[in-house]
Design a protein around this motif. Structure first.
Motif, PDB file in Angstrom:
ATOM      1  N   CYS A 108      53.481  53.233  43.110  1.00 30.14           N
ATOM      2  CA  CYS A 108      54.224  52.196  43.832  1.00 30.14           C
ATOM      3  C   CYS A 108      55.563  52.758  44.277  1.00 30.14           C
ATOM      4  N   TRP A 109      56.099  52.236  45.385  1.00 34.10           N
ATOM      5  CA  TRP A 109      57.398  52.693  45.884  1.00 34.10           C
ATOM      6  C   TRP A 109      58.094  51.535  46.585  1.00 34.10           C
ATOM      7  N   GLY A 110      59.401  51.670  46.734  1.00 34.85           N
ATOM      8  CA  GLY A 110      60.215  50.626  47.328  1.00 34.85           C
ATOM      9  C   GLY A 110      61.102  49.968  46.284  1.00 34.85           C
ATOM     10  N   ALA A 111      61.666  48.796  46.621  1.00 40.01           N
ATOM     11  CA  ALA A 111      62.552  48.083  45.712  1.00 40.01           C
ATOM     12  C   ALA A 111      61.738  47.318  44.674  1.00 40.01           C
ATOM     13  N   GLY A 112      62.321  47.212  43.478  1.00 39.97           N
ATOM     14  CA  GLY A 112      61.602  46.539  42.410  1.00 39.97           C
ATOM     15  C   GLY A 112      62.540  45.859  41.440  1.00 39.97           C
ATOM     16  N   ALA A 113      63.190  44.778  41.867  1.00 40.02           N
ATOM     17  CA  ALA A 113      64.150  44.085  41.019  1.00 40.02           C
ATOM     18  C   ALA A 113      63.510  43.513  39.766  1.00 40.02           C
ATOM     19  N   TYR A 114      62.203  43.237  39.816  1.00 36.90           N
ATOM     20  CA  TYR A 114      61.496  42.663  38.671  1.00 36.90           C
ATOM     21  C   TYR A 114      60.503  43.652  38.057  1.00 36.90           C
ATOM     22  N   GLY A 115      60.595  44.902  38.460  1.00 30.36           N
ATOM     23  CA  GLY A 115      59.670  45.908  37.941  1.00 30.36           C
ATOM     24  C   GLY A 115      58.368  45.969  38.695  1.00 30.36           C
ATOM     25  N   GLU A 116      58.268  45.282  39.841  1.00 27.39           N
ATOM     26  CA  GLU A 116      57.018  45.244  40.584  1.00 27.39           C
ATOM     27  C   GLU A 116      56.671  46.569  41.251  1.00 27.39           C
ATOM     28  N   ALA A 117      57.686  47.464  41.409  1.00 25.46           N
ATOM     29  CA  ALA A 117      57.431  48.762  42.037  1.00 25.46           C
ATOM     30  C   ALA A 117      57.234  49.871  41.016  1.00 25.46           C
ATOM     31  N   ALA A 118      57.144  49.515  39.737  1.00 29.31           N
ATOM     32  CA  ALA A 118      56.888  50.508  38.695  1.00 29.31           C
ATOM     33  C   ALA A 118      55.422  50.906  38.712  1.00 29.31           C
ATOM     34  N   ASP A 119      55.151  52.166  38.383  1.00 33.66           N
ATOM     35  CA  ASP A 119      53.768  52.647  38.344  1.00 33.66           C
ATOM     36  C   ASP A 119      53.117  52.210  37.037  1.00 33.66           C
ATOM     37  N   PRO A 120      52.017  51.459  37.096  1.00 39.68           N
ATOM     38  CA  PRO A 120      51.374  51.008  35.863  1.00 39.68           C
ATOM     39  C   PRO A 120      50.567  52.130  35.223  1.00 39.68           C
ATOM     40  N   ALA A 121      50.380  52.030  33.921  1.00 42.82           N
ATOM     41  CA  ALA A 121      49.544  53.003  33.217  1.00 42.82           C
ATOM     42  C   ALA A 121      48.085  52.604  33.340  1.00 42.82           C
ATOM     43  N   GLY A 122      47.191  53.559  33.203  1.00 45.58           N
ATOM     44  CA  GLY A 122      45.766  53.289  33.232  1.00 45.58           C
ATOM     45  C   GLY A 122      45.144  53.607  34.568  1.00 45.58           C
ATOM     46  N   THR A 123      43.847  53.341  34.665  1.00 44.84           N
ATOM     47  CA  THR A 123      43.103  53.595  35.899  1.00 44.84           C
ATOM     48  C   THR A 123      42.592  52.267  36.464  1.00 44.84           C
ATOM     49  N   PHE A 124      42.545  52.205  37.794  1.00 49.37           N
ATOM     50  CA  PHE A 124      42.248  50.964  38.499  1.00 49.37           C
ATOM     51  C   PHE A 124      41.210  51.206  39.586  1.00 49.37           C
ATOM     52  N   THR A 125      40.593  50.120  40.039  1.00 49.83           N
ATOM     53  CA  THR A 125      39.665  50.186  41.166  1.00 49.83           C
ATOM     54  C   THR A 125      40.217  49.474  42.396  1.00 49.83           C
ATOM     55  N   GLN A 126      41.291  48.701  42.229  1.00 47.59           N
ATOM     56  CA  GLN A 126      41.913  48.013  43.356  1.00 47.59           C
ATOM     57  C   GLN A 126      43.335  47.656  42.969  1.00 47.59           C
ATOM     58  N   VAL A 127      44.234  47.618  43.958  1.00 47.00           N
ATOM     59  CA  VAL A 127      45.596  47.178  43.742  1.00 47.00           C
ATOM     60  C   VAL A 127      45.961  46.201  44.846  1.00 47.00           C
ATOM     61  N   SER A 128      46.734  45.163  44.508  1.00 42.22           N
ATOM     62  CA  SER A 128      47.138  44.165  45.483  1.00 42.22           C
ATOM     63  C   SER A 128      48.527  43.671  45.102  1.00 42.22           C
ATOM     64  N   VAL A 129      49.432  43.611  46.089  1.00 45.92           N
ATOM     65  CA  VAL A 129      50.814  43.249  45.785  1.00 45.92           C
ATOM     66  C   VAL A 129      51.213  41.994  46.539  1.00 45.92           C
ATOM     67  N   GLY A 130      52.081  41.203  45.907  1.00 43.36           N
ATOM     68  CA  GLY A 130      52.649  40.014  46.523  1.00 43.36           C
ATOM     69  C   GLY A 130      54.100  40.267  46.875  1.00 43.36           C
ATOM     70  N   ASN A 131      54.932  39.213  46.833  1.00 40.04           N
ATOM     71  CA  ASN A 131      56.343  39.379  47.142  1.00 40.04           C
ATOM     72  C   ASN A 131      57.058  40.192  46.077  1.00 40.04           C
ATOM     73  N   ASP A 132      57.063  39.674  44.859  1.00 33.33           N
ATOM     74  CA  ASP A 132      57.807  40.308  43.782  1.00 33.33           C
ATOM     75  C   ASP A 132      56.926  40.620  42.586  1.00 33.33           C
ATOM     76  N   HIS A 133      55.631  40.696  42.792  1.00 35.04           N
ATOM     77  CA  HIS A 133      54.728  41.050  41.700  1.00 35.04           C
ATOM     78  C   HIS A 133      53.590  41.892  42.249  1.00 35.04           C
ATOM     79  N   SER A 134      52.941  42.583  41.362  1.00 35.06           N
ATOM     80  CA  SER A 134      51.810  43.434  41.721  1.00 35.06           C
ATOM     81  C   SER A 134      50.692  43.202  40.717  1.00 35.06           C
ATOM     82  N   CYS A 135      49.470  43.347  41.161  1.00 37.60           N
ATOM     83  CA  CYS A 135      48.310  43.218  40.284  1.00 37.60           C
ATOM     84  C   CYS A 135      47.322  44.339  40.575  1.00 37.60           C
TER      85      CYS A 135
END
Length: 859
Positions: A511-538
């Motif tokens: 993840c990259w960009g601004a992250g006032a709530y930690g939404e731009a932090a790189d999560p640990a683990g492996t994923f099959t899809q990523v989807s981001v909103g305004n201030d959160h990521s899943c």
């Protein structure tokens, strides 16, 4: 059973953020029948140069996936394999080469392909697993992440997530040579292979294609296709207009191409069958061994083998025929849910299995006004929605202040709806954007792309070489390009408001960009899809669980602990398609964007392994096990439903009784006359006549249908016993009383329920009293005041006077879990319970082996 009709209105939560846990969202259950295989389609009048994507994109943030003629069912000669709804594989037939590995392969799969000497499947984590008892590396497992696998004669080919094809096994005729370019499907014949390129054209290699071109009618077809299938030495394809073209060697049966239009086709050794746009089947070729027998009914997939032929019906069951006929159990449900959900700002839209769109939430700008056309992909923006039709054109609706609801010209593979602009990948791989361009977010760069995502004031796309190219406002670095590495490129990108996240080939997320709530932090683990909103990521993890990070003041980063197959993050809420077929949403819910539409009922009833609901118009819906047609709904107007083991009885509006299903003991042979209420036990049923007398019918091994004299105002049929409340409030029970469950009770009682080996009743002081077996605490009733009690096999549930539910007894399948919310009535049977909630929706809990706790809903 006492049935209370709900208020003729939907009692929705008050406006504002969602209150309480995700369980209170009235989760929607999407129908599991008829969902498997490819989506229904609309086709162009001619194929032209349109290269339609072979399989619907799940949403605007999910990369392109592959289509195959073997999505969940594959047949070869005398054996077959199919993927169940839970991802496990069931194989049947003759396994002379160990294609079933002396039992079904372990693990969960998204696709399976059978061959004459071995079988392979793509597991849910993208790995390929093959099984066989002999051969030259047939069971070897190639490295990498795959979308699809196809088993040929002595070779296999797999389509990787980056669109390249890898083949392995026998290569003496070049059938295992890896082709160049990117593809959306691969098919393997006996000694040849073919691939469907991303532009819709066909490329083949191997026998006859590498030797003596033109000698055996192996000339490659021109034009564009949406799906291929390979027989032994023939190949057929569905063109973009739905017509079929076959080609192959002159020595093979090669009849005239069928004139109808098709959704999907599949070739066997000497014949080809296809599912037409109306769901019926057409077969052509050599009719030996029943290869051209056309089964009756509606199908989503058909597979002619050599001596065994099978098809996946729209209800999820499999029908087989041929001289080597064998088939799985008639009650087993197979398939894969091919729908999608996309979350916008204050609305959400879902793509149904019939390719139609359902939306909910705010419709202030028409963004939730559902179009009538069929789509293969949808994307919800702020106040608008866009969809890709089956002919590749894009349709947008909703707010258009910045031109974001305008329909672009040309044909597209994918579209993504952002804040006030949209971007789409055209069929030639270039990106086109339209709408607000105040920060150049709609000024797409040149080059070719695999996927694109439109954010707030920026956009990003994954290029064909796996890099991320972004454009628009780069405040905080949200639009900074990402190169990836030569060994770990990007496969998907999702653009939000101030940040962006990308999924790499190894499953990690950057993840990259601004992250006032930690939404731009790189999560640990492996994923099959990523989807981001305004201030959160899943992110959707490899095991199907969802992990969210960032802002969580509206629970937008607090997903339910379920397994999902797809997710999509909106502005401040997220929705996902769970593996059990339901859509769940969590987060901000001011406009009910997190509350999918639900079906309203007036009554609910359950059988041992199925359930039914009576709708407000008197029609009936049934779900769950259907091996003896107990879940097949008859037409008519009904007021009450009840069920037992594989049979169902309903009370007509006229007072007559109608029963169907298992009639081994006469339990489905309805009595004559008029009744005020009915109740079914396992193998017998009882009803209260208008004069207050009772009549029971069905199995009478222990005298459970031998009714004592007197007048009753309520009756309940259990496993091998029956209880009734007599005028005056005394309880009279009869039948098997081995555990004391038929002991008469003086009362007075308001209501009684007969379970497996116990009975419970509500006394006139609103307390619950139980008697009989208490081996699992099913007769240990809690204190407090209750309106109603219902007894299952080894569990009991009571409806309290505040309309909440309290359950006790066996917890083996969660049947004693107390559901959230308030209910008008509840009914238990076997190991599950269903209740009619005060908003008119049905919620079920407990054992779910056959989908008995998944009521159909309105999507």
């Amino acid at each position: 059973m006492v049935t209370r009709r709900p208020l003729s209105m939907r009692l929705r939560a008050a406006g504002g953020r969602r209150v309480g846990s995700w369980l209170a969202l009235s989760p929607i259950a999407l129908s599991l029948f008829g969902c498997a295989g490819e989506l229904a389609s609309e086709h162009d009048a001619d194929d032209g140069d349109i290269a339609a994507i072979a399989q619907a994109l799940r949403d605007d943030d999910t990369p392109i996936t592959a289509v195959t003629d073997e999505p969940v069912l594959s047949v070869e000669r005398q054996h077959a394999c199919a993927v169940r709804l839970d991802g496990t594989v069931n194989c049947w037939g003759t396994y002379e080469n160990g294609q079933s590995a002396d039992g079904d392969p372990s693990g969960t799969f998204v696709q399976v392909s059978t061959g004459a000497s071995h079988s392979c499947g793509v597991k849910t984590n993208g790995d390929i697993h093959c099984w066989s008892t002999h051969g030259i590396g047939f069971s070897s497992h190639p490295f990498g992440s795959y979308l699809q696998v196809s088993v040929g004669g002595d070779h296999n080919c797999g389509l990787k997530t980056d669109g390249t094809i890898l083949c392995w096994g026998d290569d003496w005729l070049g059938q295992s040579a890896d082709p160049v370019g990117t593809y959306v499907q691969v098919v393997a014949g006996i000694n040849h292979s073919c691939g469907l390129r991303t532009d819709g054209t066909v490329h083949c290699w191997g026998n006859y294609f590498a030797n003596n071109p033109g000698e055996h009618n192996e000339t490659l077809p021109t034009g564009t296709f949406v799906q291929l299938t390979a027989g032994y030495i023939n190949t057929c394809g569905v063109r973009t207009n739905g017509t079929v073209l076959c080609w192959g060697t002159s020595g093979a049966p090669q009849p005239a191409n069928p004139s109808d239009t098709f959704v999907r086709i599949s070739s066997g050794p000497a014949s080809t069958c296809g599912v037409k746009t109306d769901g019926t089947v057409d077969c052509w070729g050599d009719g030996f061994w029943g290869g051209t027998t056309e089964p009756a009914g509606s199908f989503t997939q058909i597979n002619p083998g050599g001596e065994l032929h099978c098809g996946l019906k729209t209800n999820g069951t499999i029908s087989c025929w041929g001289p080597e006929y064998s088939a799985p159990g008639s009650s087993e449900i197979f398939g894969r849910i091919e729908i999608a959900v996309s979350a916008g700002d204050q609305h959400t839209c879902a793509l149904r299995p019939d390719s139609k769109v359902s939306c909910w939430g705010s419709d202030a700008h028409g963004q939730s006004t559902e179009p009538t056309e069929a789509y293969r992909q949808i994307a919800a923006g702020r106040d608008h929605t866009c969809g890709v039709r089956y002919n590749g054109t894009v349709n947008c609706w909703g707010s258009g202040a910045q031109g974001q609801n305008a329909d672009p010209t040309g044909t597209f593979k994918q579209v993504s709806a952002g804040e006030l602009h949209n971007c789409g990948v055209r069929t030639n791989g270039t990106v086109h954007c339209w709408g607000d361009n105040s920060e150049a977010q709609a000024s797409a760069p040149t080059g070719t792309f695999k996927q694109v995502s439109a954010g707030y004031l920026h956009s990003c796309g994954v290029t064909t070489d796996g890099a991320v190219d972004c454009w628009g406002d780069d405040t905080g670095g949200r639009a900074t390009d990402q190169a990836g590495s030569i060994f770990n490129t990007f496969r998907q990108v999702s653009a939000g408001m101030d940040h962006t996240c990308g999924l790499k080939e190894d499953g990690t997320v950057d993840c990259w960009g601004a992250g006032a709530y930690g939404e731009a932090a790189d999560p640990a683990g492996t994923f099959t899809q990523v989807s981001v909103g305004n201030d959160h990521s899943c992110g959707l993890k490899a095991d199907g669980s969802v992990h969210c990070w960032g802002r969580d003041d509206d629970d937008q980063s607090s997903p339910p602990a379920l397994k999902f197959s797809q997710i999509n993050a909106g502005k401040n809420h997220t929705c996902g398609l769970a593996e059990n077929g339901r859509v769940f949403c969590w987060g901000y819910n001011f406009s009910e964007q997190s509350s999918p539409p639900t079906r309203i009922y007036a009554a609910v009833g359950v059988g041992d392994e199925h359930s039914c609901g009576v709708r407000e118009d008197g029609s009936i819906d049934c779900w769950g096990r259907n091996h003896q047609d107990q879940s097949s709904e008859p037409p008519g107007n009904f007021t009450q439903m009840t069920g037992g083991v594989a049979y169902t009885c309903v009370l007509k509006a006229s007072g007559g009784v109608l029963c169907w299903g298992n009639d081994e003991y006469g339990q489905a042979t309805e009595p004559s006359g008029t009744f005020t209420a009915i109740d079914a036990g396992d193998y017998h049923a009882c009803g209260r006549r208008t004069d207050g007398t009772l009549q029971c019918w069905g199995r009478n091994q222990y005298g459970q249908t031998t009714v004592p004299p007197g007048s009753f105002f309520q009756v309940s049929a259990g496993y091998f016993h029956t209880c009734g409340v007599k005028i005056g409030g005394a309880v009279d029970c009869w039948g098997n009383g081995m555990y004391g469950q038929t002991a008469d009770q003086a009362g007075p009682f308001l209501q009684v329920s007969a379970g497996g080996s116990h009975s419970c009743g509500v006394k006139d002081d609103y307390s619950v009293y139980c008697w009989g077996s208490d081996s699992l605490d099913q007769s240990t009733a809690p204190s407090g005041s209750f309106f109603h009690v219902t007894a299952g096999t080894n569990h009991t549930c009571g409806l309290r006077t505040d309309y909440t539910v309290d359950c006790w007894g066996s917890s083996a399948d969660g049947q004693n879990a107390d559901p959230a919310g308030t209910f008008f009535t509840i009914q238990a049977s076997g190991d599950h319970t269903c209740g009619l909630k005060t908003d008119g929706t049905v919620y079920c809990w407990g054992r779910n082996q056959y989908g008995e706790t998944l009521p159909p809903q309105e999507l």
